[in-house]
Scaffold this active site. Structure first.
Site, PDB file in Angstrom:
ATOM      1  N   ALA A  42      53.827  63.355  22.263  1.00  0.00           N
ATOM      2  CA  ALA A  42      53.536  64.118  20.694  1.00  0.00           C
ATOM      3  C   ALA A  42      52.460  65.359  20.334  1.00  0.00           C
ATOM      4  O   ALA A  42      50.985  65.028  20.480  1.00  0.00           O
ATOM      5  CB  ALA A  42      53.389  62.959  19.913  1.00  0.00           C
ATOM      6  N   LYS A  43      53.176  66.860  19.763  1.00  0.00           N
ATOM      7  CA  LYS A  43      52.305  67.542  19.339  1.00  0.00           C
ATOM      8  C   LYS A  43      51.911  67.635  18.254  1.00  0.00           C
ATOM      9  O   LYS A  43      52.641  67.643  16.954  1.00  0.00           O
ATOM     10  CB  LYS A  43      53.183  68.871  19.710  1.00  0.00           C
ATOM     11  CG  LYS A  43      52.700  70.184  19.358  1.00  0.00           C
ATOM     12  CD  LYS A  43      53.091  71.731  19.858  1.00  0.00           C
ATOM     13  CE  LYS A  43      52.790  72.504  19.654  1.00  0.00           C
ATOM     14  NZ  LYS A  43      51.845  72.953  20.298  1.00  0.00           N
TER      15      LYS A  43
END
Ligand SMILES: Cc1ncc(COP(=O)(O)O)c(C=O)c1O
Length: 313
Positions: A155-156
């Site tokens: 997940a960014k």
């Protein structure tokens, strides 16, 4: 470098003035880091401009949001259209695009249920992230990358960048341009905001995603280009010392693009000059991004704005 403002920001489907894109200090994201975001580049072309791998970036945004149970009320196509809309409205290229999804003003508890999801897309001019032509002088950080099953590396998320800040600040304070983080087992992971590649005996290596690396879009582009160039490519775990004895090392990222590394912990990499394989991959990458080579992988989304100047290697 201070942010250069543009005219409008896309907010939940509407274009609003840059200065009105503000949030309340009691918003959930401010206290608990609850945001996911993207970084995308739009390049100048001989005719007009084009966004590099737009659907892939927006799909990663949707994936990041899914991991954090954030429901984005827009489909992939609507988010991509929002990016094109904001670029064409602001008329600024080349540019960097920053879509961000955050939990806004609602409740103050850790539970995010009562805080609304807000989606913003901004664009602004942004040049080289890692400056210098001779390659970057970098270090191995004393900070490790995120341990598996703590903060999700795929997940960014804004919160992951607290770790990135520690890596980057330590490097800067010690006179380096960037830091390379190892994972919790001491294997090479990635830079504070870049994936990493090494070349040894003509073979290209990069750590797999399981070594706590972000699934970089530029990483994927470089893997595709390398295979197309007929190179042997391995996604495999790398011990730290492989960095020192590599013939070539380079970073990849939307901000960093393809950035050669000259030294690591003051050990010169190869002969200290940009290596032949790095050069070949960079030429192909920038050639496609700047519209000077055919878009053979279908990576470009055209926008109707004339570029002021091309971004080059
Ligand atoms: C931690 C981290 N790793 C890798 C990357 C490279 O990813 P991309 O090529 O998609 O920009 C980035 C930049 O987004 C990053 O922040």
């Amino acid at each position: 470098m201070p942010i250069q403002t543009t005219s409008k920001i896309w907010h939940n489907g509407n274009l609003i003035p840059w200065e009105q894109a503000t949030i309340h200090v009691m918003s959930h994201v401010i206290h608990y880091g609850s945001s996911v975001f993207e970084g995308i580049r739009c390049y100048g072309q001989p005719q007009g401009s084009a966004v590099f791998r737009l659907p892939e970036h927006m799909q990663r945004l949707l994936d990041s949001a899914k991991i954090y149970r954030m429901e984005i009320p827009f489909a992939l196509e609507e988010l991509c259209a929002g990016v094109v809309d904001v670029i064409e409205t602001n008329g600024v290229t080349p540019c960097y695009i920053r879509p961000i999804v955050l939990r806004g003003y609602g409740e103050i508890g850790v539970s995010p249920k009562g805080s609304p999801i807000e989606v913003y897309i901004a664009n602004f001019p942004w040049g080289k992230y890692i400056a210098g032509h001779g390659g970057a002088d970098v270090c191995v950080s004393s900070w490790n990358r995120l341990a598996p099953n703590t903060m999700p590396s795929l997940a960014k998320a804004g919160s992951n960048y607290m770790n990135s800040q520690l890596i980057h600040m330590e490097a800067e304070i010690n006179g380096y341009q960037e830091g390379i983080a190892l994972d919790v087992n001491g294997l090479v992971s990635e830079g504070s905001g870049e994936n990493i590649f090494i070349v040894r005996n003509g073979v290209l290596y990069t750590p797999p995603l399981a070594n706590s690396a972000l699934s970089g879009i530029t990483r994927d582009s470089v893997l595709t280009i390398a295979r197309h160039l007929g190179l042997t490519v391995f996604e495999q775990s790398l011990p730290r010392e492989m960095l020192y004895i590599a013939d070539e090392v380079f970073f990849t990222g939307t901000a960093a693009e393809v950035s050669p590394i000259r030294s690591i912990d003051r050990i010169v990499i190869g002969d200290g000059k940009t290596g032949e394989i790095t050069r070949k991959i960079a030429d192909e990458f920038f050639g496609i991004a700047n519209g000077l080579k055919p878009d053979r992988f279908g990576w470009l989304t055209p926008v109707k704005v004339n570029a002021s100047e091309p971004v080059t290697a």
